[in-house]
Design a protein around this motif. Structure first.
Motif, PDB file in Angstrom:
ATOM      1  N   THR A  47      26.034 -20.750  27.973  1.00 51.82           N
ATOM      2  CA  THR A  47      27.035 -21.532  28.701  1.00 51.82           C
ATOM      3  C   THR A  47      27.814 -20.622  29.641  1.00 51.82           C
ATOM      4  O   THR A  47      28.326 -19.583  29.238  1.00 51.82           O
ATOM      5  N   TRP A  49      30.532 -20.932  33.355  1.00 52.16           N
ATOM      6  CA  TRP A  49      31.436 -21.839  34.057  1.00 52.16           C
ATOM      7  C   TRP A  49      31.419 -21.522  35.549  1.00 52.16           C
ATOM      8  O   TRP A  49      31.279 -20.360  35.946  1.00 52.16           O
ATOM      9  N   GLU A  51      33.999 -21.664  38.515  1.00 49.21           N
ATOM     10  CA  GLU A  51      35.467 -21.693  38.558  1.00 49.21           C
ATOM     11  C   GLU A  51      35.944 -21.716  40.013  1.00 49.21           C
ATOM     12  O   GLU A  51      35.337 -21.125  40.895  1.00 49.21           O
ATOM     13  N   TYR A  89      34.867 -12.563  28.413  1.00 51.12           N
ATOM     14  CA  TYR A  89      34.180 -13.121  29.580  1.00 51.12           C
ATOM     15  C   TYR A  89      34.563 -12.347  30.841  1.00 51.12           C
ATOM     16  O   TYR A  89      35.627 -11.724  30.911  1.00 51.12           O
ATOM     17  N   ARG A 133      37.807 -17.114  27.280  1.00 48.30           N
ATOM     18  CA  ARG A 133      36.926 -18.270  27.477  1.00 48.30           C
ATOM     19  C   ARG A 133      37.662 -19.346  28.266  1.00 48.30           C
ATOM     20  O   ARG A 133      38.775 -19.741  27.917  1.00 48.30           O
ATOM     21  N   THR A 135      38.933 -22.904  29.859  1.00 48.44           N
ATOM     22  CA  THR A 135      39.108 -24.273  29.402  1.00 48.44           C
ATOM     23  C   THR A 135      38.491 -25.189  30.442  1.00 48.44           C
ATOM     24  O   THR A 135      38.902 -25.191  31.608  1.00 48.44           O
ATOM     25  N   THR A 136      37.485 -25.949  30.040  1.00 44.16           N
ATOM     26  CA  THR A 136      36.796 -26.819  30.981  1.00 44.16           C
ATOM     27  C   THR A 136      37.768 -27.861  31.527  1.00 44.16           C
ATOM     28  O   THR A 136      38.508 -28.499  30.787  1.00 44.16           O
ATOM     29  N   ALA A 140      37.484 -25.415  36.269  1.00 44.19           N
ATOM     30  CA  ALA A 140      36.400 -24.686  35.593  1.00 44.19           C
ATOM     31  C   ALA A 140      35.408 -25.704  35.031  1.00 44.19           C
ATOM     32  O   ALA A 140      35.775 -26.516  34.169  1.00 44.19           O
ATOM     33  N   ARG A 141      34.192 -25.663  35.517  1.00 43.41           N
ATOM     34  CA  ARG A 141      33.171 -26.636  35.109  1.00 43.41           C
ATOM     35  C   ARG A 141      32.068 -25.932  34.323  1.00 43.41           C
ATOM     36  O   ARG A 141      31.543 -24.905  34.752  1.00 43.41           O
ATOM     37  N   GLU A 142      31.720 -26.515  33.216  1.00 40.60           N
ATOM     38  CA  GLU A 142      30.776 -25.899  32.275  1.00 40.60           C
ATOM     39  C   GLU A 142      29.337 -26.206  32.673  1.00 40.60           C
ATOM     40  O   GLU A 142      29.003 -27.330  33.041  1.00 40.60           O
ATOM     41  N   THR A 144      25.228 -25.182  31.272  1.00 44.46           N
ATOM     42  CA  THR A 144      24.374 -24.499  30.303  1.00 44.46           C
ATOM     43  C   THR A 144      23.040 -24.152  30.946  1.00 44.46           C
ATOM     44  O   THR A 144      22.347 -25.018  31.475  1.00 44.46           O
ATOM     45  N   ARG A 220      33.453 -32.814  35.621  1.00 44.92           N
ATOM     46  CA  ARG A 220      34.134 -32.451  34.377  1.00 44.92           C
ATOM     47  C   ARG A 220      33.393 -33.022  33.187  1.00 44.92           C
ATOM     48  O   ARG A 220      32.861 -34.118  33.232  1.00 44.92           O
TER      49      ARG A 220
END
Length: 220
Positions: A47, A49, A51, A89, A133, A135-136, A140-142, A144, A220
Motif C-alpha cells: 500500500t 499513497w 499525496e 514512511y 503513516r 491518514t487516507t 492522501a489517497r491510498e 495498493t 477517497r
C-alpha cells in the motif's frame, strides 16, 4: 504614450492571457483521458499513497516493503533532526529546484518563479519527507500495488535521483536531493507523479500538470 504602443501592449497581454487560458483548459481536459485504463488496484501487495499539498504531489512509500529499504537511499542523518528518521514512511516528489524551494504552499507562489520554471530547467530535485503513516482522505489517497509493480516503482524513483550533496528542506523532517530530468510547462512535478505511476501500469491521466488532475484518479 503613443496609441500604437498601447495597442501593441494590449495585444501582447491578450495573447498571454489566451495562452494561459489554453494551458489551463488543456491541463484539466487531458487529465480526464486515462492511461492504463484497464488497471485495477492489487488485492494484495504494498500500500502506497498519492499525496497532495495543493501545489506538489508526491508518493508516500513504506520504508521497508517487498525487499525495498529506503533507509539506505534516504538516511536519517541527512535530516536537520535525525529523530524523524524513526518514521516508517517516506514521501517522495520531483520538481524544478527554484519552484520547489520557493513554493512550499500556494501562498508562496510568485509569477516570476512560475515563469522561470515553465520556460524549462534541468536543475531538478527530489523532495523527501520522513513521515508517519498517512491518514487516507482528501490530501492522501491510498493505492495498493502488486509486489512486482512496487519494485518497478522503486526502480523508477531511484532512476530519478541525481548526484550531489544534500539540500536542506522546509523543516526538520524533510530534505532535497539532486534529481535527473527536465522540468518545463509540459513536464511538471505533477506529471512526474503520474508518469512514474503510469510506468508500473497504474491508471492516471494522459497529461496532469496540476495536482488536481493527478488526484482525481484516486478517489477517497
Amino acid at each position: 504614450m503613443p496609441r500604437r504602443l498601447l495597442a501593441g501592449i494590449a495585444r501582447f497581454v491578450a495573447v498571454m492571457l489566451a495562452i494561459g487560458g489554453a494551458y489551463v483548459v488543456a491541463g484539466w481536459s487531458l487529465a480526464l483521458i486515462p492511461r492504463n485504463a484497464g488497471w485495477r488496484p492489487a488485492g494484495q501487495g504494498v500500500t502506497i499513497w498519492v499525496e497532495d499539498n495543493g501545489v506538489h504531489t508526491s508518493l508516500v512509500l513504506p520504508k521497508q516493503a517487498a525487499g525495498i529499504d529506503w533507509r539506505a537511499d534516504f538516511p536519517a542523518r541527512d535530516l536537520r533532526d535525525p529523530r524523524y528518521g524513526d518514521h516508517a514512511y517516506v514521501a517522495v516528489g520531483w520538481g524544478e529546484r527554484h519552484f520547489y524551494l520557493g513554493t512550499p504552499t500556494w501562498s508562496d507562489v510568485r509569477a516570476s518563479t512560475v515563469l522561470r520554471a515553465a520556460l524549462g530547467s534541468d536543475d531538478t530535485l527530489l523532495h523527501v519527507e520522513h513521515v508517519a503513516r498517512p491518514t487516507t482522505g482528501d490530501d492522501a489517497r491510498e493505492v495498493t500495488l502488486s509486489v512486482t509493480a512496487y519494485r518497478r516503482l522503486a526502480a523508477a524513483i531511484r532512476a530519478s535521483r541525481g548526484t550531489g550533496g544534500v539540500i536542506a528542506g522546509y523543516d526538520r523532517y524533510d530534505v532535497f536531493y539532486p534529481a535527473i530530468g527536465r522540468y518545463d510547462a509540459l513536464h511538471t512535478c505533477n506529471d512526474w507523479t503520474s508518469d512514474t505511476l503510469a510506468r508500473v501500469g497504474v491508471r492516471v491521466g494522459w497529461w496532469t500538470p496540476f495536482a488536481g488532475g493527478v488526484m482525481r484518479w484516486f478517489p477517497r
